[in-house]
Design an enzyme around this catalytic site. Structure first.
Site, PDB file in Angstrom:
ATOM      1  N   GLU A  99      44.493  39.452   8.692  1.00  0.00           N
ATOM      2  CA  GLU A  99      43.957  38.709   7.535  1.00  0.00           C
ATOM      3  C   GLU A  99      44.932  38.796   6.376  1.00  0.00           C
ATOM      4  O   GLU A  99      45.481  39.857   6.079  1.00  0.00           O
ATOM      5  CB  GLU A  99      42.597  39.297   7.124  1.00  0.00           C
ATOM      6  CG  GLU A  99      41.482  38.801   8.010  1.00  0.00           C
ATOM      7  CD  GLU A  99      40.115  39.309   7.582  1.00  0.00           C
ATOM      8  OE1 GLU A  99      40.008  40.000   6.552  1.00  0.00           O
ATOM      9  OE2 GLU A  99      39.142  39.010   8.301  1.00  0.00           O
TER      10      GLU A  99
ATOM     11  N   TYR B 184      44.897  41.871  14.344  1.00  0.00           N
ATOM     12  CA  TYR B 184      44.197  41.382  13.144  1.00  0.00           C
ATOM     13  C   TYR B 184      45.206  41.260  12.015  1.00  0.00           C
ATOM     14  O   TYR B 184      45.973  42.182  11.765  1.00  0.00           O
ATOM     15  CB  TYR B 184      43.085  42.362  12.725  1.00  0.00           C
ATOM     16  CG  TYR B 184      41.737  41.675  12.811  1.00  0.00           C
ATOM     17  CD1 TYR B 184      41.439  40.615  11.957  1.00  0.00           C
ATOM     18  CD2 TYR B 184      40.795  42.044  13.758  1.00  0.00           C
ATOM     19  CE1 TYR B 184      40.229  39.949  12.057  1.00  0.00           C
ATOM     20  CE2 TYR B 184      39.583  41.388  13.864  1.00  0.00           C
ATOM     21  CZ  TYR B 184      39.315  40.337  13.005  1.00  0.00           C
ATOM     22  OH  TYR B 184      38.132  39.678  13.100  1.00  0.00           O
TER      23      TYR B 184
ATOM     24  N   THR C 108      47.231  18.227  13.018  1.00  0.00           N
ATOM     25  CA  THR C 108      47.017  19.113  14.155  1.00  0.00           C
ATOM     26  C   THR C 108      48.355  19.267  14.858  1.00  0.00           C
ATOM     27  O   THR C 108      49.224  18.407  14.754  1.00  0.00           O
ATOM     28  CB  THR C 108      45.997  18.527  15.144  1.00  0.00           C
ATOM     29  OG1 THR C 108      46.316  17.170  15.377  1.00  0.00           O
ATOM     30  CG2 THR C 108      44.583  18.626  14.625  1.00  0.00           C
TER      31      THR C 108
ATOM     32  N   LYS D  92      48.795  17.113  19.191  1.00  0.00           N
ATOM     33  CA  LYS D  92      48.806  15.704  19.619  1.00  0.00           C
ATOM     34  C   LYS D  92      50.250  15.291  19.897  1.00  0.00           C
ATOM     35  O   LYS D  92      50.858  15.844  20.803  1.00  0.00           O
ATOM     36  CB  LYS D  92      48.119  14.836  18.557  1.00  0.00           C
ATOM     37  CG  LYS D  92      46.622  15.201  18.360  1.00  0.00           C
ATOM     38  CD  LYS D  92      45.944  14.249  17.401  1.00  0.00           C
ATOM     39  CE  LYS D  92      44.443  14.485  17.308  1.00  0.00           C
ATOM     40  NZ  LYS D  92      44.072  15.542  16.348  1.00  0.00           N
TER      41      LYS D  92
ATOM     42  N   ARG E 134      46.784  23.980  20.553  1.00  0.00           N
ATOM     43  CA  ARG E 134      45.687  23.438  19.748  1.00  0.00           C
ATOM     44  C   ARG E 134      45.657  24.180  18.411  1.00  0.00           C
ATOM     45  O   ARG E 134      45.679  25.411  18.384  1.00  0.00           O
ATOM     46  CB  ARG E 134      44.340  23.645  20.454  1.00  0.00           C
ATOM     47  CG  ARG E 134      44.235  23.019  21.799  1.00  0.00           C
ATOM     48  CD  ARG E 134      42.807  22.887  22.220  1.00  0.00           C
ATOM     49  NE  ARG E 134      42.172  21.860  21.437  1.00  0.00           N
ATOM     50  CZ  ARG E 134      42.327  20.545  21.666  1.00  0.00           C
ATOM     51  NH1 ARG E 134      43.074  20.127  22.652  1.00  0.00           N
ATOM     52  NH2 ARG E 134      41.715  19.677  20.908  1.00  0.00           N
TER      53      ARG E 134
ATOM     54  N   ASP F 136      46.468  12.834   6.081  1.00  0.00           N
ATOM     55  CA  ASP F 136      46.170  13.517   7.348  1.00  0.00           C
ATOM     56  C   ASP F 136      46.986  12.816   8.442  1.00  0.00           C
ATOM     57  O   ASP F 136      46.654  11.718   8.871  1.00  0.00           O
ATOM     58  CB  ASP F 136      44.661  13.407   7.612  1.00  0.00           C
ATOM     59  CG  ASP F 136      44.247  13.955   8.972  1.00  0.00           C
ATOM     60  OD1 ASP F 136      45.136  14.292   9.774  1.00  0.00           O
ATOM     61  OD2 ASP F 136      43.029  14.033   9.237  1.00  0.00           O
TER      62      ASP F 136
END
Ligand code: DSN
Length: 427
Positions: free
Chosen positions: A58, A56, A233, A236, A242, A207
């Site tokens: 955060e 974790y 992203t 691609k 991903r 984008d």
């Protein structure tokens, strides 16, 4: 998914291991022509299968809400430094779980709910998160769509309509203009967008989910330093795991970081961030430039061969890794859905797509989108693109015919056997 990972799953869960094996086999033995997919390296997959999934974290490096993050911080810092070096950015956020969350975080950083944003509409080649009414983005903000110029016989049409964008921007006074597409085959120059944004006092978000790898490889113009924020992203053309990422200048760094966490997401996926670091390292190598060049040359070869076979190319050709076909010149009755399904059974994976001003609905469509990122990674070249075009035409001449699909599937298996992207995996 490395063979090691499949073996490990198999020690306790044979059912899932068999599913993973089958998917690996599908990817190796059939043609992957979805423009937004790629074959990541075994190193990228191994990082996603690492112990970093347990942690974790955060917050951000050196400012976490949990203990034990000294080593995770190093991984996230490495990813941030590498992606900044790759694109020449001042600041990077590598935590977005996807392109959708990267875009939503960028909107949150740049505008307020209810503000006007201009973006390319989905049915003209834009993306769902560019304000489609069915996306949360279209519900929170007031999107005004722009599109492409009309079809022209000489192939000069179906380009982003900058005049329409300028006229609408002057009328609508958007707070933000979004550049970027998901089904569009031309180079997008960020400078005219900057100019229009400046004329109306809007911010500019670019984008680059689709061309990110082409920009990293130096074959498409880099909007970093021109747009206020750049989102993309990582899976691609960039060939990573991903996920998403956001680049910005120092002045917007805090707003972007706060929008991602705590604004939108909780704990970051540190194993995926580590895999992003591996992918950015790979994209920084000289061989990646050659990969990006080949992906574009392959798309041009595929487009030329399909055009010869009677398909109409939307915008008359391609300058990136995509080919967008209007199926109606090949067969007026053929729909994108029927074509996609028949090609799927013949081992050719691609997706149906609306073309500009498509008379058919999005679930049916008159278009087919093809892409070269994955099979270029597998080593295919322009010669193979011509073979693929002829296989596509063979299936679609007799769309739905089982014998033809079987015949082509056999030919696809033979072709793919020469270009196995995962030769090094022993499964
Ligand atoms: N980015 C889309 C695509 O191009 O496939 C999916 O959201």
């Amino acid at each position: 998914m490395s063979s090691w990972a499949i073996d490990q799953v198999g020690t306790i869960d044979e059912e899932l291991a068999a599913i993973l094996k089958n998917e690996l086999s599908r990817q190796r033995t059939t043609l992957q022509l979805i423009a937004s997919e790629n074959f990541t390296s075994p190193a990228v997959m191994a990082a996603t299968a690492s112990v970093l999934t347990n942690k974790y974290a955060e917050g951000y490096p050196s400012k976490r809400y949990y203990g034990g993050n000294r080593i995770v911080d190093e991984a996230e810092d490495l990813a941030r430094q590498r992606v900044c070096a790759l694109f020449g950015a001042e600041h990077a956020n590598v935590q977005p779980h996807s392109g959708a969350s990267a875009n939503l975080a960028a909107y949150m950083a740049l505008v307020n709910p209810g503000d006007t944003i201009m973006a390319m509409s989905l049915d003209q080649g834009g993306h769902l998160t560019h304000g489609s009414p069915v996306s949360i983005t279209g519900k929170i903000y007031r999107f005004v769509p722009y599109g492409v110029t009309p079809y022209s016989k000489d192939g000069s049409g179906e380009r982003i309509d900058l005049e329409q964008l300028r006229d609408l921007a002057k009328k609508e006074n958007p707070k933000l203009i979004v550049a970027g597409t998901t089904a569009y085959t031309r180079i997008i120059d960020p400078l005219p967008f900057r100019q229009i944004a400046d004329e109306v006092g809007a911010k500019l978000l670019f984008d680059v989910a689709h061309p990110a790898g082409l920009i990293a490889g130096g074959v498409h113009p880099n909007p970093v330093g021109i747009a206020d924020v750049v989102t993309f992203t990582t899976h691609k053309t960039l060939r990573g795991p991903r996920g998403g990422a956001i680049l910005t200048g120092a002045e917007l760094a805090k707003a972007v970081d706060s929008a991602v966490f705590p604004g939108l997401q909780g704990g970051p996926l540190e194993h995926v961030i580590a895999a992003k670091a591996v992918a950015f390292f790979e994209a920084l190598q000289p061989s990646f430039k050659e990969y990006a060049e080949r992906a574009v040359l392959n798309a041009k070869a595929l487009a030329a061969a399909l055009s010869e076979l009677g398909f109409r190319l939307v915008s008359g050709g391609t300058e990136n890794h995509q080919v967008l076909l209007d199926l109606r010149t090949f067969d007026a009755e053929l729909t994108g859905k029927a074509a996609q399904d028949s090609l799927d059974r013949a081992g050719i994976t691609c997706n149906r797509n609306q073309i500009p001003n498509d008379p058919r609905p999005p679930f049916v469509t008159s278009g087919l989108r093809l892409g070269t990122p994955a099979e270029t990674t597998a080593g295919m070249g322009q010669e193979e693109m011509a073979v693929i075009a002829s296989l596509i035409a063979k299936v679609l001449r007799r769309c739905g015919d089982e014998e033809t699909e079987k015949e082509v599937l056999h030919e696809v298996h033979e072709l793919c056997a020469q270009f196995d992207p995962y030769r090094s995996l022993s499964v």
